[in-house]
Design an enzyme around this catalytic site. Structure first.
Site: not given
Ligand code: NDP
Length: 273
Positions: A62, A66, A87, A102, A128, A153, A156
């Site tokens: 976590t 990652k 993960n 995830d 994102a 942003t 991204k």
């Protein structure tokens, strides 16, 4: 011999993973122990090396490790590659096999637990970052009609949409561009809720009957869920189901047996009030 697993993160005090995997081991009668390790910043590889040397068979990873887990791996699944983040790790002989569950956990929660198929729907993903990246391929596999990524942003979101374009109808925009557009499922994959903030999403994005899904968990009615409720949305969910489903995927990957998730989700659920 009892097999060893762990979750590594920093900080790690908040983690529910030992509880979840402990319950899974109990119901599936697997002989394992699962602990939490506070990884040292800048020492991720050394900490994982030490766990492997002590007989560790697998790890959940976590924040903030990652990306380092991605680099540490010797083999990466397509999902991990698309997410650019890992993960879950499995240690086999000298190999370090990396996964990202995830997104698949989130998709399973929405489709199976909440009974909300993504096929043919208009899906909006806010954010994102890592969680959005991980969700993209599993979402597109479900064949939504459209998938829009909105991010503060913009670059991204645009980069992510470009990367995933070959897999389905995905596009990117800024929050202001969402005015006048409506969606059947809206995911809050920003980290705004962790600070009690609301991403600047127009209240008009929710189609009547929409599902509003907050990826953060255990926070009750977050500003995002409150906004959805105020606009008349009554299908609200947080990320507790995602958390438990990704854990079940990792457990099945390590142990070859998939535990039932319903009772564990029920146990960890915090009311959305
Ligand atoms: P990242 O740090 O990778 O990404 C954060 C994202 O949130 C970025 O897109 C960022 O935008 C955006 N953001 C942050 N603050 C704001 C704000 N105030 N307004 C608008 N956008 C904002 O985080 P993760 O992807 O790892 O996590 C996202 C969420 O998902 C968290 O709430 C986390 O708890 C949850 N999560 C839940 C899991 C579960 O099992 N239920 C598993 C993993 C994550 P920008 O790019 O512009 O900075």
């Amino acid at each position: 011999m009892t097999d060893r697993y762990a979750v590594i993160g920093n900080p790690i005090g908040h983690t529910k993973s030992p509880l979840i995997h402990g319950l899974f081991a109990e119901v599936t009668q697997q002989d394992l122990v699962y602990t939490a390790i506070e990884g040292r910043i800048g020492q991720f590889a050394a900490d994982v090396d030490a766990f492997r040397a002590a007989g560790g068979r697998g790890m959940n990873v976590t924040a903030p490790f990652k990306l380092e887990a991605f680099a540490y791996a010797t083999e990466r699944s397509p999902r991990a590659q698309m997410a650019g983040a890992v993960n879950a790790l499995k240690f086999e002989d000298g190999r370090v096999i990396a996964e990202n569950f995830d997104g698949v956990g989130l998709t399973r929660d929405v489709v199976h637990n909440l009974g909300c198929p993504l096929k043919g729907t208009r899906v909006l993903v806010l954010g994102a970052g890592g969680a959005a990246r991980g969700a993209l391929l599993p979402f597109l596999e479900q064949q939504p009609a459209t998938l829009v990524i909105a991010n503060r942003t913009l670059e991204k979101a645009e980069a992510l949409a470009k990367e995933a374009a070959a897999h389905g109808p995905v596009s990117a925009c800024g929050y202001a561009d969402l005015e006048g557009r409506r969606f059947d499922i809206v995911f809050n994959a920003t980290s705004a809720s962790l600070r009690g903030e609301l991403p600047p999403v127009p209240a008009s994005v929710f189609e009547p009957g929409a599902l509003a899904y907050e990826l953060a968990y255990g926070k009750g009615l977050t500003p995002f869920l409150r906004l959805a409720r105020q606009t008349g949305v009554d299908r609200l969910a947080d990320g507790v189901g995602m958390l438990v489903e990704q854990a079940a995927e990792a457990f099945a990957w390590w142990r070859g047996v998939r535990p039932e998730t319903g009772p564990v989700i029920e146990r960890l659920t915090v009311p959305l009030t």
